[in-house]
Write an enzyme that holds these catalytic residues in place. Sequence first.
Site, PDB file in Angstrom:
ATOM      1  CG  ASP A  55       2.048   2.262   5.966  1.00 54.49           C
ATOM      2  OD1 ASP A  55       1.581   2.205   7.120  1.00 54.49           O
ATOM      3  OD2 ASP A  55       2.425   3.326   5.437  1.00 54.49           O
ATOM      4  N   PRO A 112       1.684   7.839  -0.434  1.00 55.48           N
ATOM      5  CG  PRO A 112       2.202   9.838   0.650  1.00 55.48           C
ATOM      6  CD  PRO A 112       1.469   8.553   0.838  1.00 55.48           C
ATOM      7  N   GLY A 113       4.360   7.242  -0.967  1.00 57.86           N
ATOM      8  CA  GLY A 113       5.675   6.742  -1.349  1.00 57.86           C
ATOM      9  C   GLY A 113       6.800   7.023  -0.369  1.00 57.86           C
ATOM     10  N   GLY A 114       6.470   7.555   0.801  1.00 54.21           N
ATOM     11  CA  GLY A 114       7.519   7.839   1.791  1.00 54.21           C
ATOM     12  C   GLY A 114       8.235   6.567   2.223  1.00 54.21           C
ATOM     13  CE  LYS A 115       5.252   4.016   7.129  1.00 58.21           C
ATOM     14  NZ  LYS A 115       4.157   4.956   6.713  1.00 58.21           N
ATOM     15  CB  CYS A 171      -0.883  -0.008   1.239  1.00 62.97           C
ATOM     16  SG  CYS A 171      -2.028  -1.402   1.282  1.00 62.97           S
ATOM     17  CB  ALA A 172       3.354   2.017  -2.437  1.00 62.43           C
ATOM     18  CB  CYS A 210      -0.846   6.126  11.105  1.00 62.90           C
ATOM     19  SG  CYS A 210      -2.034   6.383   9.777  1.00 62.90           S
TER      20      CYS A 210
END
Length: 428
Positions: free
Chosen positions: A310, A246-249, A243-244, A362
């Site tokens: 995530d 906006p791509g921070g992880k 579950c990517a 979160c």
Amino acid sequence: MPTPGRIHVAHALHEVFGEGGRVPDIWDRDLGEDAGLAQAMLGLCLRRWGRLQAWVKPKLKDPDRGVPLGTRVSLAMGLAQLAWLPGVSDHAAVNESVDLCADRELGFVPHKGLVNALLRRAAKDRQGLAAELEALPAALDRSPAADRALQAALVPHGAEAELETLWARLQQPPRPTFRSLRGELPEGLVPDAVLPDCLHLEEGLPFPRPWLEAAEGMVQDRSSQALLAYAWDRPVTRILDACAAPGGKTTALALRHPGAELTALEVHPRRVQRLRQTLAQRGVKAEVVQADAAAWLESTAATFDLILLDAPCSGSGTLQKHPEWPWVDHSDLPRLTGLQRRLLLAAVERLAPGGLLIYAVCSWLPEEGVLHRDWLAEARPELQPAEVWPASMGRSAEADASTTALFQPHPLRWEGEGFQGFAVCRKA
Ligand SMILES: C[S@@+](CC[C@H](N)C(=O)[O-])C[C@H]1O[C@@H](n2cnc3c(N)ncnc32)[C@H](O)[C@@H]1O
């Protein structure tokens, strides 16, 4: 005619208190110089909504009669400016709120005179108004959903009695943390004492916008950075970020495992587009796939050495950043928890021998985190808990050399968003 900033704030308040909806991330995008004031106004109205309404109620002719949302919004905005935004003149705070109330879409025209009278009176003693509002019980600003989230955060740590302290802390606007991607650090960014890659901006220094725009750094919450500081020394050649956007992880995974093949899934088309752009700007190589991760995982034969899930969640752990959280509609929670379980089951099936799965949300709500861990342990007993975080990131009171497979930082001893996570691995 109220300023565009005030109109945007009024729209956002209608969305939250009228529809139970969230404030869109880009609600203030077109505001230019007006954005700072509008952000402050919206934050104050959302964080002090209960007290603002309670201050008004006894001053009405018939306090038990319902007050239209347009009137409540106009009054809350006017009062918030008078009480807590000293840079706004009496004239602007009062007249623009009266104009808002006179707007057929955002106000309630028959109450124009009422708004005018109440605000004019309040403007005569702005400090007194602030003192009266602050003296009202802080609990008025919490909804039952907020109380539930706070209890969920505190109970696992035996800290139930500290609910008021946690609430007061979450009412402060959050301070962003950063991560460097390449090049030199701009002035004023200093490493965190516990997580050296996590950067804080020193007090009073300008927000490092040019550095972020040049994709030399990114904003990333401290809890996300701690989650991704897992200890794992088995080889990782294929990674799935399920579950990517906006791509921070995804970015952090690429930094952590350079050379590994990275697949990033995301279901929402617009978010896929944003994810592709962000990763390209940052020079992160990943195969981005637009798909429902559950269906994709159930249909693929591929296996991965590392899967990050995530998952989409209620976001209860982000209520400091999203002060509307207490007031929005959370009736989709059962759908979310069902999706989280389906994603989890499908993801563990795609773990290669020796592979690691990290699940995270979160949120503090147990049904989105720790209860899934217990359920998965029964459903898939062949998986083992993987103790990849220092014990201080879990339920342990002290930082020592021990480790934990449950990521559940103490909401008062740890500064960062509320997160829950767990790690399991498949036997090699
Ligand atoms: C918590 S966010 C992920 C944040 C991201 N990992 C990061 O750190 O930048 C969850 C993401 O999952 C996406 N999502 C929701 N349902 C999904 C599904 N069924 N399959 C794949 N992605 C999904 C949401 O659109 C959202 O972008």
